[in-house]
Design an enzyme around this catalytic site. Sequence first.
Site, PDB file in Angstrom:
ATOM      1  N   ASP A   1      37.672  48.994  32.623  1.00  0.00           N
ATOM      2  CA  ASP A   1      38.970  49.616  32.897  1.00  0.00           C
ATOM      3  C   ASP A   1      39.771  48.932  33.996  1.00  0.00           C
ATOM      4  O   ASP A   1      40.602  49.555  34.650  1.00  0.00           O
ATOM      5  CB  ASP A   1      38.727  51.083  33.310  1.00  0.00           C
ATOM      6  CG  ASP A   1      37.716  51.180  34.439  1.00  0.00           C
ATOM      7  OD1 ASP A   1      37.526  50.181  35.150  1.00  0.00           O
ATOM      8  OD2 ASP A   1      37.114  52.260  34.609  1.00  0.00           O
TER       9      ASP A   1
ATOM     10  N   GLU B   1      32.041  49.663  26.946  1.00  0.00           N
ATOM     11  CA  GLU B   1      32.179  50.835  27.838  1.00  0.00           C
ATOM     12  C   GLU B   1      33.466  51.591  27.502  1.00  0.00           C
ATOM     13  O   GLU B   1      34.292  51.908  28.369  1.00  0.00           O
ATOM     14  CB  GLU B   1      32.143  50.431  29.319  1.00  0.00           C
ATOM     15  CG  GLU B   1      31.874  51.583  30.273  1.00  0.00           C
ATOM     16  CD  GLU B   1      31.931  51.147  31.734  1.00  0.00           C
ATOM     17  OE1 GLU B   1      33.019  51.103  32.316  1.00  0.00           O
ATOM     18  OE2 GLU B   1      30.853  50.820  32.274  1.00  0.00           O
TER      19      GLU B   1
ATOM     20  N   GLU C   1      42.678  52.973  36.786  1.00  0.00           N
ATOM     21  CA  GLU C   1      41.675  52.700  35.746  1.00  0.00           C
ATOM     22  C   GLU C   1      41.765  53.652  34.555  1.00  0.00           C
ATOM     23  O   GLU C   1      41.519  53.249  33.415  1.00  0.00           O
ATOM     24  CB  GLU C   1      40.263  52.753  36.353  1.00  0.00           C
ATOM     25  CG  GLU C   1      39.943  51.596  37.295  1.00  0.00           C
ATOM     26  CD  GLU C   1      40.463  51.779  38.713  1.00  0.00           C
ATOM     27  OE1 GLU C   1      41.048  52.851  39.001  1.00  0.00           O
ATOM     28  OE2 GLU C   1      40.299  50.865  39.535  1.00  0.00           O
TER      29      GLU C   1
ATOM     30  N   HIS D   1      35.706  51.839  47.392  1.00  0.00           N
ATOM     31  CA  HIS D   1      36.821  50.915  47.170  1.00  0.00           C
ATOM     32  C   HIS D   1      37.957  51.486  46.326  1.00  0.00           C
ATOM     33  O   HIS D   1      38.923  50.789  46.050  1.00  0.00           O
ATOM     34  CB  HIS D   1      36.318  49.629  46.510  1.00  0.00           C
ATOM     35  CG  HIS D   1      35.894  49.823  45.084  1.00  0.00           C
ATOM     36  ND1 HIS D   1      34.654  50.273  44.750  1.00  0.00           N
ATOM     37  CD2 HIS D   1      36.561  49.657  43.925  1.00  0.00           C
ATOM     38  CE1 HIS D   1      34.567  50.362  43.439  1.00  0.00           C
ATOM     39  NE2 HIS D   1      35.710  50.011  42.908  1.00  0.00           N
TER      40      HIS D   1
ATOM     41  N   ARG E   1      41.280  52.922  44.807  1.00  0.00           N
ATOM     42  CA  ARG E   1      42.660  52.940  45.309  1.00  0.00           C
ATOM     43  C   ARG E   1      43.134  54.342  45.681  1.00  0.00           C
ATOM     44  O   ARG E   1      43.870  54.516  46.640  1.00  0.00           O
ATOM     45  CB  ARG E   1      43.608  52.366  44.238  1.00  0.00           C
ATOM     46  CG  ARG E   1      43.696  50.862  44.306  1.00  0.00           C
ATOM     47  CD  ARG E   1      44.627  50.304  43.237  1.00  0.00           C
ATOM     48  NE  ARG E   1      44.992  48.936  43.525  1.00  0.00           N
ATOM     49  CZ  ARG E   1      44.151  47.907  43.443  1.00  0.00           C
ATOM     50  NH1 ARG E   1      42.900  48.093  43.099  1.00  0.00           N
ATOM     51  NH2 ARG E   1      44.566  46.690  43.731  1.00  0.00           N
TER      52      ARG E   1
END
Length: 383
Positions: free
Chosen positions: A107, A129, A143, A221, A223
Amino acid sequence: MAFTKPTPRHRQRVLFIFGTRPEAIKLCPIVLHMRTRPDEFDVKVCVTAQHREMLDQVLALFQVQPDHDLNVMRPNQTLSQSTARIIAALEPVLLAEKPDLVIVQGDTTTTFCGALAAFYHRIAVGHVEAGLRTGDLWQPFPEELNRVLTTRLAKLHFAPTSSSAGNLRADGVDDAAIFITGNSGIDAVLHVRDRLQAGELTGYQGVALEPGRKLVLVTAHRRENFGDGLTRLYRAVGQLALRPDVQIIYPVHPNPNVRQPAEALLGGLPNVHLIAPLDYVPFVDLMQRSYLILTDSGGVQEEAPSLGKPVLVLREKTERPEAVEAGTVRLVGTDGEKILAEAGALLDDAGQYQRMSMTHNPYGDGQASRRISDVIANGVFLD
Ligand code: UD1
Ligand code: UDP
């Protein structure tokens, strides 16, 4: 107009496109598997290098040498900048390679751009995935949108679990195009775990682990956690570090929005070890040696149950409900009090810890690469 239609059961020309650490960890096992079947597959690899050092670490481990390296990473890149650079740089590669199938994973910006660029050239896309959803376009950002858009562009959908396959069906994807394969990330982690156990790989050799202290491993990590979320998390980690029975190791993601506040808020604390991103093998070793993992990572949420490690997930929502349902993963978000309460409960209550540290593999059995390759070898993506 349909996708290009090669003769069925010829040697499939497959182009892998990936760019970040997690995509590489999850696609290199499939690349290596296909390369053991040269009569069936002609495999090429294009890395966008959306990540640079963190990608190169994985390529070196798996000994995968890219046929094309677009080298797009720039410091503190914005989403628009990386999207524009990746799309433009992929075009000549697709024109030169003319693959039957492009494979993308997950993603990221590279995932979506790889699928879109292939679509523009009428090349079929296989999505590894596929079908993970939170149902909220802002979590994880961006994502969730990348997944939704990649589903729309893909021809073959490799869902890791029956729940992700259900999400794809709910999105209107034809059942015949969905294959439940397990997650190829589990192929990677089980392989590394077994080789570490057999003494064939060297484990973590950095900070000395202190006997009598429980190792708490931290990664972050996302966003949507930048700014206030990370500040709350780092303050909670600082509080947790005051306990004499824990030792905290945090391999810090190099994104400046993550690294700078980490250094500012945790840098001076004696019981918090801020270290550079680890190579995959020592990271798996450290997961195994940890007592508890605090993370907002997708991949770590999948790997930890295979290693029997409880995870507190630093998010409000997860697209990986299987381990939450099994009770080995708990969502705590970035609320400091909640993080401290849940971590404290696991550190102090042996019964609760035992219940959460059960080993199970809801995300795969280590055979995803073979299953995905079998589907592609059959040429079922042809119209
Ligand atoms: C990206 C993915 C995210 C994935 C994560 C895995 C998108 C939008 N985000 O986020 O889904 O979970 O990778 O880690 O695709 N940097 C380096 N060296 C590296 C890698 C990154 O210095 O090897 C720094 C650079 O300053 C770069 C920044 O990190 O500009 C951000 O990288 P980027 O790939 O845009 O976003 P991530 O936060 O890594
Ligand atoms: N990982 C690693 N070194 C580290 C931290 C994580 O090799 O220092 C591995 C981890 O085992 C997992 C993957 O990186 O396989 C997860 O990547 P990340 O958290 O960056 O991305 P996400 O999975 O959230 O997209």
